[in-house]
Design a protein around this motif. Structure first.
Motif, short mmCIF file in Angstrom:
data_model
loop_
_atom_site.label_atom_id
_atom_site.label_comp_id
_atom_site.label_asym_id
_atom_site.label_seq_id
_atom_site.Cartn_x
_atom_site.Cartn_y
_atom_site.Cartn_z
N MET A 156 0.83 -1.21 0.00
CA MET A 156 0.00 0.00 0.00
C MET A 156 0.86 1.25 0.00
O MET A 156 0.52 2.26 -0.63
CB MET A 156 -0.94 0.00 1.20
N ARG A 157 1.99 1.22 0.70
CA ARG A 157 2.88 2.37 0.73
C ARG A 157 3.48 2.63 -0.66
O ARG A 157 3.65 3.80 -1.08
CB ARG A 157 3.99 2.17 1.76
N VAL A 158 3.80 1.55 -1.39
CA VAL A 158 4.26 1.71 -2.76
C VAL A 158 3.18 2.37 -3.60
O VAL A 158 3.45 3.29 -4.40
CB VAL A 158 4.66 0.35 -3.36
N GLN A 159 1.94 1.92 -3.41
CA GLN A 159 0.83 2.50 -4.15
C GLN A 159 0.64 3.97 -3.82
O GLN A 159 0.38 4.80 -4.70
CB GLN A 159 -0.46 1.72 -3.85
N LEU A 160 0.81 4.32 -2.55
CA LEU A 160 0.65 5.71 -2.14
C LEU A 160 1.71 6.61 -2.76
O LEU A 160 1.41 7.71 -3.24
CB LEU A 160 0.70 5.80 -0.61
N ARG A 161 2.95 6.15 -2.75
CA ARG A 161 4.00 6.96 -3.38
C ARG A 161 3.78 7.10 -4.89
O ARG A 161 4.04 8.15 -5.48
CB ARG A 161 5.37 6.34 -3.09
N SER A 162 3.29 6.01 -5.50
CA SER A 162 2.99 6.07 -6.94
C SER A 162 1.86 7.06 -7.21
O SER A 162 1.90 7.82 -8.19
CB SER A 162 2.61 4.68 -7.45
N LEU A 163 0.83 7.05 -6.35
CA LEU A 163 -0.28 7.98 -6.52
C LEU A 163 0.18 9.43 -6.35
O LEU A 163 -0.31 10.32 -7.04
CB LEU A 163 -1.39 7.65 -5.52
N GLU A 164 1.08 9.66 -5.43
CA GLU A 164 1.61 11.01 -5.25
C GLU A 164 2.30 11.49 -6.53
O GLU A 164 2.10 12.63 -6.98
CB GLU A 164 2.59 11.04 -4.07
N GLN A 165 3.13 10.60 -7.13
CA GLN A 165 3.83 10.98 -8.35
C GLN A 165 2.86 11.13 -9.51
O GLN A 165 3.00 12.05 -10.34
CB GLN A 165 4.90 9.94 -8.69
N ALA A 166 1.86 10.24 -9.58
CA ALA A 166 0.87 10.34 -10.65
C ALA A 166 0.10 11.66 -10.56
O ALA A 166 -0.20 12.29 -11.58
CB ALA A 166 -0.10 9.16 -10.59
N THR A 167 -0.19 12.09 -9.34
CA THR A 167 -0.88 13.37 -9.16
C THR A 167 0.00 14.53 -9.61
O THR A 167 -0.47 15.46 -10.27
CB THR A 167 -1.28 13.55 -7.68
N ARG A 168 1.30 14.46 -9.27
CA ARG A 168 2.22 15.50 -9.74
C ARG A 168 2.31 15.49 -11.27
O ARG A 168 2.33 16.55 -11.92
CB ARG A 168 3.60 15.31 -9.11
N ASN A 169 2.35 14.27 -11.85
CA ASN A 169 2.39 14.18 -13.32
C ASN A 169 1.14 14.82 -13.93
O ASN A 169 1.22 15.52 -14.95
CB ASN A 169 2.47 12.71 -13.74
N THR A 170 0.01 14.54 -13.33
CA THR A 170 -1.25 15.09 -13.83
C THR A 170 -1.25 16.61 -13.76
O THR A 170 -1.68 17.30 -14.69
CB THR A 170 -2.43 14.51 -13.04
N GLN A 171 -0.78 17.14 -12.66
CA GLN A 171 -0.72 18.60 -12.50
C GLN A 171 0.24 19.22 -13.51
O GLN A 171 -0.07 20.27 -14.11
CB GLN A 171 -0.30 18.94 -11.07
N ASN A 172 1.39 18.58 -13.73
CA ASN A 172 2.34 19.10 -14.72
C ASN A 172 1.77 19.01 -16.14
O ASN A 172 1.96 19.92 -16.96
CB ASN A 172 3.66 18.33 -14.64
N GLY A 173 1.09 17.89 -16.42
CA GLY A 173 0.46 17.74 -17.73
C GLY A 173 -0.59 18.80 -17.97
O GLY A 173 -0.71 19.35 -19.07
N SER A 174 -1.37 19.09 -16.94
CA SER A 174 -2.39 20.13 -17.06
C SER A 174 -1.75 21.48 -17.32
O SER A 174 -2.24 22.27 -18.13
CB SER A 174 -3.24 20.17 -15.78
N SER A 175 -0.62 21.75 -16.66
CA SER A 175 0.08 23.01 -16.88
C SER A 175 0.58 23.11 -18.32
O SER A 175 0.48 24.16 -18.97
CB SER A 175 1.26 23.14 -15.91
N LEU A 176 1.11 21.99 -18.85
CA LEU A 176 1.58 21.97 -20.24
C LEU A 176 0.43 22.28 -21.20
O LEU A 176 0.55 23.09 -22.13
CB LEU A 176 2.19 20.61 -20.55
N LEU A 177 -0.70 21.63 -20.98
CA LEU A 177 -1.84 21.82 -21.88
C LEU A 177 -2.40 23.23 -21.78
O LEU A 177 -2.90 23.77 -22.78
CB LEU A 177 -2.92 20.79 -21.55
N LYS A 178 -2.32 23.83 -20.61
CA LYS A 178 -2.78 25.21 -20.47
C LYS A 178 -1.88 26.18 -21.25
O LYS A 178 -2.36 27.18 -21.79
CB LYS A 178 -2.85 25.60 -19.00
#
Length: 542
Positions: free
Chosen positions: A52-74
């Motif tokens: 679960m801790r691996v999943q949590l760290r992955s989710l944190e990075q995925a959220t950062r990726n999503t935020q960066n992707g949104s910034s790129l698209l903007k």
């Protein structure tokens, strides 16, 4: 022999050790806030918690990726909005210039602002970046092409062109004209919206059609013309930019003269909408293309949409593209069923003729069929003489039969955003090229009333294309927002589950710690009492 040993002190000593170990464990749990420190505390619980801790760290990075992707698209969205605003200004200028109250000097002033908008669009496409990645230069395109300008076919029947009109016939009014088999000579079209219908009795011969005006909308219905060596001019010739050709039924041109001319001369720009079958041959062993330019003539753009296409060149020019020494900047084929596109010389089937210094940007989208000796960048076919394969770009998204061999030419290059925690959790995003050439506005001008009218029609389709891109990017951003919200919700729930497995219940841990603290003290006291009892035997020896 007297027996003074007893098991009681040993049992009490073991109990002291047990209580101390328990007390230390619960004290450690209280101090760390976790009831599972390592696998020895709870083997299965530890494994589940770590996963679960691996999943949590992955989710944190995925959220950062999503935020960066949104910034790129903007950033991309902002660039597209700049393009749209420039197109709006250009449409306004075209409308203004088409008004008859303005002088040539006034229109020249408008032209300066018009050109400034074109420069702004190109600059935006060339400089819109995120982390050094160009976003609007076509790197991440999905082969969407700007829609062909809408054409309204004429409905008024004006008459027929027959043997009595042989020689030269001028069409000066919009309308529908039937060409009889007895006519030979030149048809000059000095109108903007004309339909020519072929005779149903036989094919036409030795006819040249010349479109005098820019922005010509020509429709052909069952017109098939074969010219012998005595007719060396183009069978069909367009002038300037903004031209469109609509094909219905079976149409074609076969050119047999040795000359520098193409069978179908596209002028500077031509968009062909094919609702039937189009066959164009240049069999004259000359220097022009079949569909494209004369020798040493350059053009901006050729677009062919739909229908069945058969093009062949026995000359030094391409079957589709440039004549010898000429060039066509951009060639687009969209949803075309290619019966055959072939050459028997050193020129390309689609692209450049012999001895050219101009390279073609070629896009085949949704096409199928047979193409012979096709040379884009030197990747297909063997002929290199005159094809100008260096420096060209080409995009495919269909399976095309090259040299009688089926090859998958699917080349998609999306920008992939890793928004999930799995390897397949990627979102493919596409951003088409938005420079003046891709929008079809690079050749537009407002220096005359006629050019302004052409610009108005083109800008409508260009605005639709740019707004479609804006809508696509907006949809991507919305999708990323939903993905981020989903990742956040998943993170919260997994955190709660992991906490239930691993985190300590502080109240319970304190109760247990206090219990074993008391037991530890009590057992130590009892051990001391037991040792005291054993030492009392020595008093008997005094």
């Amino acid at each position: 022999m007297p027996k003074i040993a007893s098991a009681m002190p040993l049992e009490l000593l073991n109990q002291v050790g047990f209580n101390k170990k328990k007390r230390d464990k619960f004290m450690k749990n209280v101090a760390s806030g976790m009831k599972i420190q390592d696998a020895s505390d709870d083997a299965s619980g530890y494994q589940i918690s770590e996963r679960m801790r691996v999943q949590l760290r992955s989710l944190e990075q995925a959220t950062r990726n999503t935020q960066n992707g949104s910034s790129l698209l903007k950033v991309a969205s902002g660039g597209i909005q700049t393009v749209v605003e420039n197109l709006k200004t250009m449409k306004e200028l075209a409308l203004r210039s088409s008004n008859g109250i303005y002088t040539d000097s006034d229109r020249l002033a408008m032209e300066k602002e018009f050109k400034s908008c074109q420069d702004s669009i190109d600059t935006t496409a060339e400089t819109t970046t995120f982390n050094s990645k160009l976003l609007l230069d076509g790197t991440y395109r999905n082969q969407d092409l700007r829609a062909v300008d809408a054409v309204v076919a004429p409905k008024i029947i004006k008459g027929s062109i027959g043997a009595a009109n042989a020689g030269e016939y001028t069409i000066s009014q919009d309308g529908i004209y039937e060409v009889d088999a007895g006519f030979t000579g030149t048809i000059k079209i000095d109108a903007t919206n004309v339909q020519l219908k072929g005779s149903t009795s036989s094919n036409l011969a030795n006819i040249n059609i010349e479109c005098e005006q820019e922005g010509m909308n020509l429709s052909l219905s069952n017109v098939f013309i074969t010219n012998d060596s005595s007719h060396k001019n183009n069978i069909l010739k367009f002038t300037g930019i903004g031209n469109s050709l609509t094909i219905s039924g079976t149409c074609g041109f076969q050119y047999n003269a040795l000359s520098n001319n193409a069978s179908l001369n596209i002028g500077q720009e031509l968009e062909i909408t094919n609702h039937g079958s189009l066959t164009v041959k240049n069999l004259g062993l000359g220097f022009g293309a079949a569909i494209g330019t004369n020798s040493n003539q350059t053009a901006k753009r050729l677009t062919i949409v739909g229908g069945t296409l058969n093009a062949g060149s026995y000359s030094s020019g391409a079957a589709i593209g440039a004549g010898s020494g000429g060039g066509v900047d951009t060639i687009n084929l969209l949803n075309v069923k290619i019966d055959e596109v072939a050459t028997n010389g050193a020129s390309a089937a689609i692209g450049c003729g012999v001895g050219t210094s101009k390279f073609s940007n070629i896009t085949l989208s949704g096409c199928s069929g047979k193409v012979d000796t096709l040379v884009f960048k030197g990747d297909f076919g063997q002929n290199e003489a005159g094809t100008g394969f260096l420096g060209r770009t080409s995009v495919f998204d269909s399976s095309v039969l090259f040299n009688s061999k089926m090859m998958d030419t699917t080349i998609l290059n999306p920008l992939k955003l890793q928004t999930g925690v799995r390897a397949d959790g990627q979102m493919s995003t596409y951003m088409n090229q938005l420079d003046c050439d891709s929008l079809g506005v690079d050749v537009l001008s407002v220096t005359t009333d006629q050019k302004a009218k052409i610009a108005m029609k083109r800008l409508d389709s260009s605005l639709d294309y740019a707004l479609h891109e804006s809508t696509r990017i907006g949809a991507y951003i919305d999708r990323l927002d939903y993905t981020e919200a989903n990742n956040t919700t998943e993170y919260e729930n997994v955190t709660n589950s992991e906490s239930t497995i691993r985190d300590a219940d502080m109240a319970k841990e304190m109760v247990s710690y206090t219990k074993y603290q008391v037991l530890s003290q009590a057992s130590q006291t009892m051990l001391a009492q037991a040792n005291q009892q054993r030492s009392s035997i020595l008093t008997l020896l005094q």
